[in-house]
Design a protein around this motif. Structure first.
Motif, short mmCIF file in Angstrom:
data_model
loop_
_atom_site.label_atom_id
_atom_site.label_comp_id
_atom_site.label_asym_id
_atom_site.label_seq_id
_atom_site.Cartn_x
_atom_site.Cartn_y
_atom_site.Cartn_z
N GLY A 10 0.79 -1.22 0.00
CA GLY A 10 0.00 0.00 0.00
C GLY A 10 0.82 1.28 0.00
O GLY A 10 0.30 2.33 0.38
N VAL A 11 2.07 1.22 -0.44
CA VAL A 11 2.87 2.44 -0.50
C VAL A 11 2.36 3.31 -1.64
O VAL A 11 1.83 2.82 -2.64
N ARG A 12 2.54 4.62 -1.49
CA ARG A 12 2.03 5.55 -2.49
C ARG A 12 2.97 6.74 -2.56
O ARG A 12 3.60 7.12 -1.56
N GLY A 13 3.07 7.32 -3.74
CA GLY A 13 3.91 8.50 -3.84
C GLY A 13 4.11 8.94 -5.27
O GLY A 13 3.93 8.18 -6.22
N VAL A 14 4.53 10.19 -5.42
CA VAL A 14 4.83 10.77 -6.72
C VAL A 14 6.27 11.26 -6.70
O VAL A 14 6.71 11.88 -5.72
N GLY A 15 7.00 10.95 -7.77
CA GLY A 15 8.37 11.44 -7.88
C GLY A 15 9.35 10.79 -6.93
O GLY A 15 10.37 11.40 -6.58
N THR A 16 9.09 9.58 -6.51
CA THR A 16 10.01 8.88 -5.62
C THR A 16 11.30 8.52 -6.35
O THR A 16 11.26 8.00 -7.46
N ASP A 17 12.44 8.80 -5.72
CA ASP A 17 13.74 8.49 -6.31
C ASP A 17 14.20 7.13 -5.81
O ASP A 17 14.70 6.99 -4.70
N LEU A 18 14.00 6.12 -6.66
CA LEU A 18 14.45 4.76 -6.36
C LEU A 18 15.52 4.33 -7.35
O LEU A 18 15.70 3.15 -7.61
N VAL A 38 5.77 -6.68 -3.30
CA VAL A 38 5.16 -5.35 -3.38
C VAL A 38 3.69 -5.54 -3.71
O VAL A 38 3.36 -6.18 -4.71
N SER A 39 2.81 -4.98 -2.91
CA SER A 39 1.38 -5.16 -3.17
C SER A 39 0.65 -3.82 -3.09
O SER A 39 0.94 -2.98 -2.22
N ASP A 40 -0.26 -3.62 -4.03
CA ASP A 40 -1.17 -2.46 -4.04
C ASP A 40 -0.42 -1.13 -3.97
O ASP A 40 -0.86 -0.19 -3.28
N ALA A 41 0.68 -1.03 -4.68
CA ALA A 41 1.42 0.23 -4.73
C ALA A 41 0.74 1.21 -5.67
O ALA A 41 0.19 0.81 -6.70
N ARG A 42 0.77 2.48 -5.33
CA ARG A 42 0.25 3.55 -6.19
C ARG A 42 1.37 4.57 -6.34
O ARG A 42 1.60 5.41 -5.46
N LEU A 43 2.10 4.46 -7.44
CA LEU A 43 3.27 5.30 -7.65
C LEU A 43 3.19 6.02 -8.98
O LEU A 43 2.71 5.45 -9.97
N GLY A 44 3.69 7.24 -9.02
CA GLY A 44 3.70 8.00 -10.26
C GLY A 44 5.03 8.67 -10.48
O GLY A 44 5.58 9.30 -9.56
N GLY A 45 5.58 8.51 -11.67
CA GLY A 45 6.83 9.18 -12.01
C GLY A 45 8.03 8.74 -11.19
O GLY A 45 8.93 9.54 -10.93
N SER A 46 8.05 7.49 -10.78
CA SER A 46 9.16 7.00 -9.97
C SER A 46 10.42 6.83 -10.81
O SER A 46 10.37 6.34 -11.94
N GLN A 47 11.55 7.22 -10.23
CA GLN A 47 12.83 7.04 -10.89
C GLN A 47 13.44 5.72 -10.44
O GLN A 47 13.82 5.57 -9.28
N LEU A 48 13.49 4.77 -11.36
CA LEU A 48 14.00 3.43 -11.05
C LEU A 48 15.13 3.05 -12.00
O LEU A 48 15.47 1.88 -12.12
N HIS A 49 15.72 4.04 -12.66
CA HIS A 49 16.77 3.72 -13.62
C HIS A 49 17.98 3.10 -12.90
O HIS A 49 18.35 3.50 -11.80
N GLY A 50 18.53 2.09 -13.54
CA GLY A 50 19.68 1.40 -12.97
C GLY A 50 19.34 0.50 -11.80
O GLY A 50 20.25 -0.03 -11.14
N ALA A 51 18.06 0.29 -11.53
CA ALA A 51 17.67 -0.57 -10.41
C ALA A 51 17.95 -2.03 -10.73
O ALA A 51 18.00 -2.44 -11.89
N VAL A 52 18.13 -2.82 -9.67
CA VAL A 52 18.34 -4.26 -9.81
C VAL A 52 17.27 -4.97 -8.98
O VAL A 52 17.22 -4.79 -7.76
N TRP A 53 16.42 -5.74 -9.66
CA TRP A 53 15.38 -6.51 -8.98
C TRP A 53 15.65 -7.99 -9.18
O TRP A 53 15.86 -8.45 -10.30
#
Length: 214
Positions: free
Chosen positions: A75-83, A93-108
């Motif tokens: 249930g995390v939520r946010g706009v413009g999060t730098d990840l 991760v469940s029921d996330a509401r995210l907008g414009g998240s920066q996930l470049h270069g992330a490793v999952w």
């Protein structure tokens, strides 16, 4: 197609987080964060191990280079999060509401994303291995230059996806409820689609090779 290796998250008995702002390079182990407002906080380089993050606000939160292992985000939520450059391993991760998240270069690695809606995520140059998207909505996800290996999209709506320069191996799109690829249709080598999806994507394939359909 090789099956996705799914996370097996078994959280220990968690302690409620005592409050206060997150810290840069902070070390968090066996904690539960519930209904916290992390808007604008800087936790770059932080490490979360065996944690639960529930219903927290992440507007403009900086989690660049954070490491999140054996944890649950609900249930995390946010706009413009730098990840950007974040590392996720054995995470649900469940029921996330995210907008414009920066996930470049992330490793999952060994990650399940279940439900929720993620708008305009920047996943350029990200590396996803053993990742399952389930019942979620991805809008204009940018996977430019990303590496996807053993990734599935079950019952997901994929809108205006960008796979420019992406590399795929054992990527299964057959379970997606809707697939709309805006760019990078030529990078689907290494993916599998259904016959009905091929029909839906035919105009994009034709445009890619310069065929005019009248």
């Amino acid at each position: 197609m090789r099956a996705v290796r799914r996370p097996e998250v078994r959280l220990p008995e968690l302690e409620p987080y005592g409050g206060g702002e997150l810290e840069t390079e902070g070390d968090y182990d066996g904690l539960e964060f519930a209904d916290a407002d992390w808007a604008g906080q800087d936790a770059r380089g932080a490490r979360f191990m065996d944690c639960a993050v529930r219903r927290c606000a992440l507007d403009e939160t900086v989690l660049n280079r954070a490491r999140i292992f054996d944890s649950v985000l609900s249930g995390v939520r946010g706009v413009g999060t730098d990840l950007s450059q974040v590392s996720l391993r054995d995470v649900e991760v469940s029921d996330a509401r995210l907008g414009g998240s920066q996930l470049h270069g992330a490793v999952w690695e060994r990650v399940v994303v279940r439900g929720g809606k993620i708008d305009f995520p920047n996943l350029r140059q990200a590396r996803l291995r053993d990742v399952a998207f389930e019942g979620c909505v991805l809008v204009e996800a940018d996977f430019s230059g990303a590496e996807l290996e053993r990734v599935t999209f079950d019952d997901c709506t994929l809108a205006r996806m960008d796979f420019t320069g992406a590399r795929m191996k054992d990527v299964d799109l057959r379970g997606a409820a809707a697939v709309d690829i805006a760019r990078g249709i030529d990078r689907l080598s290494g993916a599998v689609i259904s016959a009905s999806q091929l029909f839906d994507l035919a105009p994009a394939f034709a445009a890619q090779i310069g065929v005019r359909v009248e």
